[in-house]
Scaffold this active site. Structure first.
Site, short mmCIF file in Angstrom:
data_model
loop_
_atom_site.label_atom_id
_atom_site.label_comp_id
_atom_site.label_asym_id
_atom_site.label_seq_id
_atom_site.Cartn_x
_atom_site.Cartn_y
_atom_site.Cartn_z
NE ARG A 145 19.63 102.20 25.67
CZ ARG A 145 19.68 102.79 24.71
NH1 ARG A 145 19.03 102.98 23.76
NH2 ARG A 145 21.13 103.52 24.76
CG ASP A 205 31.26 108.23 19.63
OD1 ASP A 205 29.93 107.86 19.52
OD2 ASP A 205 31.84 108.18 20.65
NE ARG A 208 31.44 102.93 16.64
CZ ARG A 208 30.74 102.70 17.79
NH1 ARG A 208 30.27 103.69 18.24
NH2 ARG A 208 30.64 101.85 18.37
CG HIS A 232 29.54 107.72 23.90
ND1 HIS A 232 30.02 107.48 22.52
CD2 HIS A 232 29.25 106.29 24.46
CE1 HIS A 232 29.99 105.96 22.39
NE2 HIS A 232 29.59 105.20 23.47
#
Length: 371
Positions: A145, A205, A208, A232
């Site tokens: 990643r 976010d 959510r 984030h």
């Protein structure tokens, strides 16, 4: 060239953004315990940008970089909401972007009047009022990643100069993950002022969080006012102290009949679910795209309609003690000039510590990428 639409207004071709001047800002911000004294960039091109945009008020244009799952979701939601008169898609895969444009064009009868165009040539973005950057490097077999993020930063550095050449006055909204790091890098690469380039941050976010609080309390999400701040990512934090449900402080909320109390354990569980929401979606369908498409479109709408809407976008927090060398999300006023003033939000000691820890996480990531 497949399809090109020109938009009224002069376009600079030298690739240089608006010149800036420096002013001094003094004040106590975010209750972090010290007086800030920070250099804030202020665009001297604001008047020119405003004048140019006024002449194009009837022909607003949004350009979306990247025709993948997120980019096309932004295009789709922008058309549905009637955000701009022209929606442009840019992608290096000409066959893909041509097909996406054709598919979206077939539904134009059912949405507010708009044109959808696309190409693999950056000229398709010429004269855009807002550029939404969703492009990212594709992950290679065995690539970590961190390596993927480094490749995405390199891609951003490669693409930005051409965009600045054809759309020097646009507001740039970075969406590509890791969004805080990519935003910080893009500011470095472009030289644009902080109001003109910022990240989508924790807008998704926060949505959510509001959805989960809505489900738990039985109140419509539109009546839940709460923000996620910081990275984030895994170190993000909910700002419980300033949150409200209707006009009631969240920490004083009394459960409605048939619903459980919103106690500390419940809040901790909700926070966990917000942080891990993307992982659950990716496990099931491979990527998140619909909600981030709507979130990015909401930011664009706030810009083009000059709404002065409060959104937790990602920007450099210069002058905020302990936060002044990273991009992270704080509630800020978003309007036609981009990301404006950040709000002085009341924080508890735990929230303040969490925000500082989130900043440190981002600082370490930046260092890893040589930023």
């Amino acid at each position: 060239m497949t399809i090109i639409t020109t938009v009224a207004g002069r376009v600079r071709r030298d690739g240089v953004g608006p010149k800036t001047r420096t002013c001094r800002v003094i004040g106590d911000v975010w209750g972090l315990g010290s007086t800030l004294e920070a250099d804030a960039q202020v665009s001297t091109g604001t008047a020119r940008m405003t004048e140019n945009r006024q002449t194009r008020s009837t022909s607003t244009k949004i350009a979306i970089v990247g025709a993948g799952a997120v980019g096309t979701a932004v295009a789709y939601s922008s058309l549905i909401r009637g955000v701009a008169r022209t929606v442009a898609l840019l992608d290096i895969n000409k066959a893909k972007v041509t097909a996406e444009v054709l598919d979206l064009s077939h539904g134009l009868e059912f949405v507010p009047r708009a044109d959808i165009i696309g190409d693999d040539d950056v000229a398709v973005c010429a004269g855009a009022d807002v550029v939404v950057f969703t492009a990212g490097a594709k992950q290679k077999p065995g690539q970590s990643r961190l390596e993927l993020a480094e490749a995405t930063i390199g891609l951003t550095k490669k693409i930005l100069p051409g965009l600045l050449d054809v759309a020097p006055d646009a507001i740039y909204v970075m969406v590509t993950n890791p969004v805080d790091i990519v935003t910080y890098a893009a500011l470095k690469f472009s030289g644009l002022p902080r109001n003109q380039l910022f990240g989508s941050g924790t807008v998704l976010d926060s949505s959510r969080l509001r959805f989960l609080l809505s489900q738990y309390t039985g109140v419509a999400p539109q009546n839940v006012h709460a923000y996620i701040a910081g990275e984030h990512g895994d170190s993000e934090i909910p700002l419980w102290t300033s949150a409200t449900i209707g006009a009631v402080p969240l920490l004083e909320w009394e459960a409605l009949p048939g619903y459980q109390p919103l106690d500390e354990a419940a809040r901790r569980s909700i926070h966990h679910d917000v942080v891990h929401a993307a992982y659950k979606i990716i496990e099931g369908k491979g990527a998140t795209n619909y909600a981030i498409g709507l979130a990015a479109t909401r930011i664009v709408e706030a810009i083009l309609k000059d709404e002065h809407r409060i959104l937790p976008v990602s920007t450099v927090a210069e002058g905020f003690a302990g936060l002044d060398d990273v991009c992270l999300s704080l509630p800020a006023v978003v309007g036609r000039s981009g990301c404006g003033r950040r709000l002085d939000v009341k924080l508890s000691d735990d929230e303040r510590a969490g925000l500082l820890a989130s900043a440190q996480t981002l600082r370490e990531m930046q260092a890893g990428f040589g930023l």
